[in-house]
Design a protein around this motif. Structure first.
Motif, PDB file in Angstrom:
ATOM      1  N   SER A  85       0.816  -1.205   0.000  1.00  0.00           N
ATOM      2  CA  SER A  85       0.000   0.000   0.000  1.00  0.00           C
ATOM      3  C   SER A  85       0.853   1.260   0.000  1.00  0.00           C
ATOM      4  CB  SER A  85      -0.910   0.007   1.246  1.00  0.00           C
ATOM      5  OG  SER A  85      -1.629   1.216   1.342  1.00  0.00           O
ATOM      6  N   LYS A  86       0.343   2.308  -0.626  1.00  0.00           N
ATOM      7  CA  LYS A  86       1.031   3.602  -0.581  1.00  0.00           C
ATOM      8  C   LYS A  86       0.692   4.365   0.691  1.00  0.00           C
ATOM      9  CE  LYS A  86      -2.471   6.353  -3.023  1.00  0.00           C
ATOM     10  NZ  LYS A  86      -2.733   7.223  -4.190  1.00  0.00           N
ATOM     11  N   GLU A  87      -0.331   3.908   1.408  1.00  0.00           N
ATOM     12  CA  GLU A  87      -0.760   4.602   2.621  1.00  0.00           C
ATOM     13  C   GLU A  87      -0.078   4.061   3.867  1.00  0.00           C
ATOM     14  OE1 GLU A  87      -4.673   6.178   3.153  1.00  0.00           O
ATOM     15  OE2 GLU A  87      -5.352   5.188   1.325  1.00  0.00           O
ATOM     16  N   ALA A  88      -0.196   4.822   4.942  1.00  0.00           N
ATOM     17  CA  ALA A  88       0.427   4.440   6.209  1.00  0.00           C
ATOM     18  C   ALA A  88      -0.520   3.640   7.091  1.00  0.00           C
ATOM     19  CB  ALA A  88       0.879   5.688   6.960  1.00  0.00           C
ATOM     20  N   TYR A  89      -1.740   3.366   6.570  1.00  0.00           N
ATOM     21  CA  TYR A  89      -2.764   2.733   7.380  1.00  0.00           C
ATOM     22  C   TYR A  89      -3.243   1.432   6.755  1.00  0.00           C
ATOM     23  CZ  TYR A  89      -2.884   7.564   8.991  1.00  0.00           C
ATOM     24  OH  TYR A  89      -2.528   8.803   9.450  1.00  0.00           O
ATOM     25  N   TYR A 140       3.661  -0.973   4.045  1.00  0.00           N
ATOM     26  CA  TYR A 140       3.020   0.340   4.057  1.00  0.00           C
ATOM     27  C   TYR A 140       3.904   1.408   3.403  1.00  0.00           C
ATOM     28  CZ  TYR A 140      -0.074  -1.641   7.689  1.00  0.00           C
ATOM     29  OH  TYR A 140      -0.974  -2.407   8.394  1.00  0.00           O
ATOM     30  N   GLU A 141       3.266   2.463   2.919  1.00  0.00           N
ATOM     31  CA  GLU A 141       3.931   3.665   2.405  1.00  0.00           C
ATOM     32  C   GLU A 141       5.023   3.351   1.383  1.00  0.00           C
ATOM     33  OE1 GLU A 141       4.067   7.065   5.506  1.00  0.00           O
ATOM     34  OE2 GLU A 141       4.612   5.244   6.621  1.00  0.00           O
ATOM     35  N   ASP A 142       4.733   2.438   0.494  1.00  0.00           N
ATOM     36  CA  ASP A 142       5.729   2.038  -0.502  1.00  0.00           C
ATOM     37  C   ASP A 142       5.015   1.592  -1.786  1.00  0.00           C
ATOM     38  OD1 ASP A 142       8.207   1.646  -1.554  1.00  0.00           O
ATOM     39  OD2 ASP A 142       8.702  -0.138  -0.376  1.00  0.00           O
ATOM     40  N   SER A 158      10.609   2.364  -2.931  1.00  0.00           N
ATOM     41  CA  SER A 158      11.847   2.304  -2.147  1.00  0.00           C
ATOM     42  C   SER A 158      12.869   1.351  -2.741  1.00  0.00           C
ATOM     43  CB  SER A 158      11.528   1.857  -0.718  1.00  0.00           C
ATOM     44  OG  SER A 158      11.137   0.494  -0.690  1.00  0.00           O
ATOM     45  N   ASP A 194      -7.585  10.423   0.867  1.00  0.00           N
ATOM     46  CA  ASP A 194      -7.077   9.549   1.920  1.00  0.00           C
ATOM     47  C   ASP A 194      -7.088  10.281   3.262  1.00  0.00           C
ATOM     48  OD1 ASP A 194      -4.778  11.205   1.924  1.00  0.00           O
ATOM     49  OD2 ASP A 194      -3.756   9.914   0.479  1.00  0.00           O
ATOM     50  N   ALA A 196      -4.654  11.355   5.118  1.00  0.00           N
ATOM     51  CA  ALA A 196      -3.766  12.522   5.161  1.00  0.00           C
ATOM     52  C   ALA A 196      -4.450  13.749   4.556  1.00  0.00           C
ATOM     53  CB  ALA A 196      -2.459  12.223   4.430  1.00  0.00           C
TER      54      ALA A 196
END
Length: 489
Positions: A85-89, A140-142, A158, A194, A196
């Motif tokens: 996911s690109k999100e942190a959640y 997450y976040e990737d 990343s 999202d 954020a």
């Protein structure tokens, strides 16, 4: 935050259980629309960053969460499933972002973890701990930046190299943005897609006095209802001549507009926007219209639609008419072992015999479940979706009237509007004598439950009788009786 792409041609213009081992070979169910059968080989290699490589989902929204639950229900998640996911959640119910999340701070706004999937359909709350307990690997976040379909690998932002046996693309949509050259990125200009984004908007609303919302669709209507709760000077601007033109009739749109005006919202319809202007502090200060006039604003929200997040998966095969990734009725793409679900999928809308791309939480849930069941079993029946849309606004404490409408079916044909909007109203779409679509505002639970039955079965309706109905209740009884009579015949 829901829509039907113009592929649906809405009147106004408006996708063999196998043992867990280092080698996976699985026959794919045959398709009636030309997607070939195949075998996929799954190979473990120590150079890959993901431990769980049998099934990989790209995307962290509703579709990913409901797909994960379906893998768990079939005993195929533990040690086998990875979500990127690109999100942190962890996946969450995205509609909350323009509804309960934006409630004023003194009106009990919703916050995570309260709306993680799958609570939106009455399921277990899938928190980050839930995924750990079920043996699902979360990255997450990737976001994924490239795919190699021959090697069955993904590369993330990343630099991680991920391996998949079967891949489900559930990347959803991104908000359409104003170009930077006309002020689309000025501080104080917001888009909502999202958590954020919503957090940033709330930070602005806490200090705002004059808010301008650009767009007369779902986002515009839902955000405007929220800013009313904040007691902010709110103006909604859009180029069309009515609210939610792709679905509402002109008379129904006028009813909603009057409700918003009663709550202090101002409307500028049928106007164009030249640019957004910044003040001396660098933040947005005004919206300049095409005729040169100025609307002051210290916070601006842009809700002008969304576009499918198909990059970097163009190689899988796009639908150039409706956008998104082309799939069949089992959500298979043209490349063996790769699937697409939710907002990003262009799929056969079986009951209307056309290809569609639906941006709605209900479709995200159902398409994910259907896809995973087909992937893990011998299920071969094609997805048969009934278009469904809804909105809920003014639901915060102290609101004089809570608004909740639902629509099922297709808005084609002649329209019949019954009721006076106080307390409820219904609109029926009749084409060639048959009920094609129905919208109900402020109905009871039993009345809402009737709507999908009517829209799916499309009973013949006596238009003269319907036109004479003195209330919404009477009109629904007429439609229900027509349905029952046809079912008995």
């Amino acid at each position: 935050m829901s829509s039907l792409s113009n592929s649906l041609q809405l009147k106004h213009g408006l996708a063999l259980c196998c043992p867990h081992s280092s080698s996976l070979t699985r026959p794919h169910p045959s398709s009636s629309i030309g997607f070939r059968s195949f075998h996929r080989n799954f190979v473990v290699a120590s150079s890959f960053s993901n431990d769980n490589r049998e099934f990989v989902i790209v995307g962290g929204g509703n579709a990913a969460g409901y797909a994960a639950r379906t893998f768990v229900e079939n005993g195929m998640a533990d040690g086998r499933l990875c979500i990127v996911s690109k999100e942190a959640y962890a996946p969450y119910e995205r509609p909350a972002l323009t509804k309960g999340y934006l409630f004023p701070l003194d009106k009990k706004p919703v916050r995570l973890p309260s709306f993680h999937t799958c609570v939106g359909s009455g399921g277990e709350r899938q928190t980050p701990e839930w995924y750990k307990e079920k043996g699902i690997e979360m990255i997450y976040e990737d976001p994924v930046t490239s795919i190699d379909t021959e090697k069955q690998t993904l590369t993330t932002n990343s630099g991680k190299l991920l391996k998949y046996g079967s891949l489900i693309i559930a990347t959803g949509c991104t908000a359409s943005r104003f170009p930077e050259k006309i002020g689309g990125n000025i501080p104080g200009v917001h888009y909502i897609r999202d958590v954020a984004d919503a957090d940033s908007l709330i930070s602005s609303l806490e200090k705002a006095k004059k808010v301008v919302i650009i767009g007369g669709g779902y986002i515009g209507m839902e955000v405007a209802a929220a800013t009313v709760g904040w007691k902010l000077d709110t103006t909604v601007i859009f180029p069309e001549n009515q609210l939610l033109r792709r679905l509402f009739t002109p008379s129904l749109a006028q009813r909603y507009e009057e409700l918003y005006k009663e709550n202090g919202v101002k409307f500028l319809k049928g106007v164009s926007i030249k640019n957004l202007e910044a003040g001396s502090d660098g933040r947005v200060a005004a919206v300049k219209l095409g005729d040169g006039s100025i609307v002051e604003a210290d916070t601006t929200i842009i809700g002008i639609g969304a576009k499918p997040t198909a990059s970097p998966f163009e190689v899988v095969g796009l639908n150039t008419t409706v956008g998104g990734i082309q799939v069949d009725g089992l959500f298979r793409t043209s490349i063996p072992g790769i699937f697409a679900v939710g907002d990003v999928a262009a799929f056969p809308l079986k009951m209307y015999d056309r290809v569609a791309r639906v941006e709605h939480v209900d479709h995200a849930r159902r398409s994910a479940q259907h896809c995973v069941k087909a992937l893990l079993s011998a299920q071969t029946h094609m997805y048969d979706y009934l278009p469904y849309f809804y909105s809920r606004v003014f639901e915060y404490e102290g609101s004089p009237r809570k608004v909740w409408w639902q629509f099922y079916g297709d808005n084609v044909g002649e329209t019949f509007e019954i009721g006076n909007f106080d307390p409820k109203i219904a609109t029926f779409w009749i084409d060639s004598g048959k009920l094609k679509g129905v919208l109900l505002e402020s109905g009871s639970a039993e009345e809402f439950e009737l709507l999908p039955e009517l829209a799916r079965n499309q009973p013949s309706i006596d238009k003269t009788q319907l036109r004479k109905a003195s209330s919404v209740e009477e009109a629904l009884e007429i439609a229900k009786a027509s349905l029952l009579n046809e079912q008995k015949a």
